[in-house]
Structures are given as structure tokens and as C-alpha cells.
Enzyme design. Structure first.
Site, PDB file in Angstrom:
ATOM      1  N   CYS A  87       0.463  -1.107   0.342  1.00 18.43           N
ATOM      2  CA  CYS A  87       0.227  -0.279  -0.301  1.00 18.43           C
ATOM      3  C   CYS A  87       1.147   1.534   0.138  1.00 18.43           C
ATOM      4  CB  CYS A  87      -1.137   0.155   0.802  1.00 18.43           C
ATOM      5  SG  CYS A  87      -1.870   1.659   1.375  1.00 18.43           S
TER       6      CYS A  87
ATOM      7  N   HIS B  87      -9.548  -4.459  -0.280  1.00 17.71           N
ATOM      8  CA  HIS B  87      -8.546  -2.847   0.106  1.00 17.71           C
ATOM      9  C   HIS B  87      -8.949  -1.291  -0.013  1.00 17.71           C
ATOM     10  CE1 HIS B  87      -4.151  -1.300   0.104  1.00 17.71           C
ATOM     11  NE2 HIS B  87      -4.534  -0.502  -0.242  1.00 17.71           N
ATOM     12  N   GLU B  88      -9.111  -1.062  -1.428  1.00 18.09           N
ATOM     13  CA  GLU B  88      -9.747   0.549  -1.035  1.00 18.09           C
ATOM     14  C   GLU B  88     -10.964   1.293  -0.407  1.00 18.09           C
ATOM     15  OE1 GLU B  88      -7.976   1.933  -2.877  1.00 18.09           O
ATOM     16  OE2 GLU B  88      -6.233   0.606  -3.154  1.00 18.09           O
TER      17      GLU B  88
ATOM     18  N   HIS C  74     -10.467   1.936   3.054  1.00 18.24           N
ATOM     19  CA  HIS C  74      -9.509   2.909   3.095  1.00 18.24           C
ATOM     20  C   HIS C  74     -10.659   4.177   3.564  1.00 18.24           C
ATOM     21  CE1 HIS C  74      -5.149   2.585   2.725  1.00 18.24           C
ATOM     22  NE2 HIS C  74      -5.455   2.299   1.012  1.00 18.24           N
TER      23      HIS C  74
END
Length: 203
Positions: free
Chosen positions: A128, A171-172, A175
Site C-alpha cells: 500500500c 483494499h480500497e 480506506h
């Protein structure tokens, strides 16, 4: 993990990235704590934004510009560039004739969320932009998810995704909820240095 996916991940790692965007900082040796908690937006829940607004479009354009400035980026979320809004961009590369091909166009997801579509978990390699210099081979990710988001024209999209695309989306989207992949690790001892991985994959 199937061999096709593993091959893509190795190639991407050798370019110093998977799952996020490349840090331009060339130094190594920083501690994780000194690099992870950068800016309040990175660790807070992102605010929803009107998907058809000029604000959403400007954020998306900035994310694409920033992601394109790196190498081998597959995704970038607004909190990573200090904008606490629920927008991220991503693209899913494919392997063709021994090469990894990145799409020219980025997908834009506004006000995204996901839920597991099954209980199956896979341990995935991941790195990342917001955790520079490090990666882990053992990030737990759902194999299949229900994905929901809005496009910039206001269309609500719902789909079931699996494999590498599902990993990127998780993953995104994490965030947007102030979550980094290192928060999901059972053992931070699974973290390794990207520089070491690059050397091993180039042998």
C-alpha cells in the site's frame, strides 16, 4: 491461490506495488509507525459525496492524476491524498503473453461498500502507498464479495466480485473506513520489505 493470479502479483510486486499506489519516497528503513498515520483523513470514516457533483468529479480526476504518477498502481482512495470523501479509483490488470497489461481507463467508485458473499477467506499478498516500503503475503481477504457503489453519472451499481478484483475493491473500500491492510494482520511479523521482495523476484 491460482497460478495466474500469483504470477500477476509477483510481477506487480517487482514493480513495487499492489493494491494501492506507489510511494515516491526512495528511502528505506523508516519504521512503520512513522509512515502509516499520515493525515487525519487516512484514519477516519470518509464522508459520502454526491456522485454527480463537481466535487466528486474533481476528486476522481485528482486521484487518477496521482495514481498515474506512480508505477503499476491498481487503486487509490481519496483519504490517501488527504481528502476525507468516499471516492476511490481502481483498475484490474490482466496477464497476456507473459506480460501484465494495465487498462488505460480507471474505474471510479463513489460511496462504495462491500459485504462478504461467502465465508471463504484467502491469505493474499498486499502492499500500500500508505504503508511505504512494506508488504505482507498474509492479508486475509474474502474470496467473493457483494460490491455496491455509485458512478459519476449517479448510477447505482451492485455486483458480485471475486479473485484479484475483489481484493482490490476490499483494499480500497477499507480506506474509506479508515482501515489499512496492516490492521487485518494476525501477525505483523508477516510484513516484509518491498526492496527485499524486488530482489528475490529479479533473481
Amino acid at each position: 491461490m491460482n497460478l495466474k493470479l500469483l504470477s500477476i502479483l509477483i510481477v506487480l510486486f517487482s514493480g513495487l506495488l499492489i493494491g494501492c499506489a506507489l510511494s515516491e519516497d526512495k528511502e528505506v528503513g523508516f519504521s512503520i509507525k512513522n509512515n502509516v498515520f499520515v493525515g487525519d483523513a487516512l484514519r477516519k470514516n470518509a464522508e459520502h459525496v454526491d456522485p454527480v457533483s463537481n466535487e466528486a468529479r474533481l476528486i476522481a480526476n485528482k486521484l487518477i492524476e496521482s495514481a498515474n504518477s506512480g508505477k503499476n498502481a491498481v487503486g487509490l482512495a481519496a483519504p490517501q491524498i488527504g481528502i476525507g470523501k468516499s471516492v476511490f479509483v481502481y483498475r484490474v490488470p490482466e496477464r497476456k503473453d507473459g506480460a501484465v497489461i494495465f487498462p488505460d481507463e480507471w474505474e471510479v467508485a463513489v460511496n462504495a461498500s462491500y459485504e462478504p458473499a461467502s465465508d471463504e477467506i484467502a491469505m493474499m499478498p498486499e502492499g500500500c502507498f500508505s504503508v511505504p516500503h512494506f508488504y505482507s503475503r498474509k492479508v486475509p481477504r474474502y474470496k467473493k464479495i457483494h460490491f455496491s457503489y455509485f458512478t459519476l453519472d449517479g448510477t447505482k451499481v451492485e455486483s458480485v466480485e471475486e479473485g484479484y478484483k475483489a481484493q482490490i475493491i476490499q483494499h480500497e473500500t477499507d480506506h474509506l473506513n479508515g482501515v489499512l491492510y496492516i490492521d487485518k494482520l494476525d501477525d505483523t511479523g508477516s510484513l516484509g520489505k518491498l526492496s527485499e521482495l524486488k530482489k528475490s523476484t529479479s533473481k
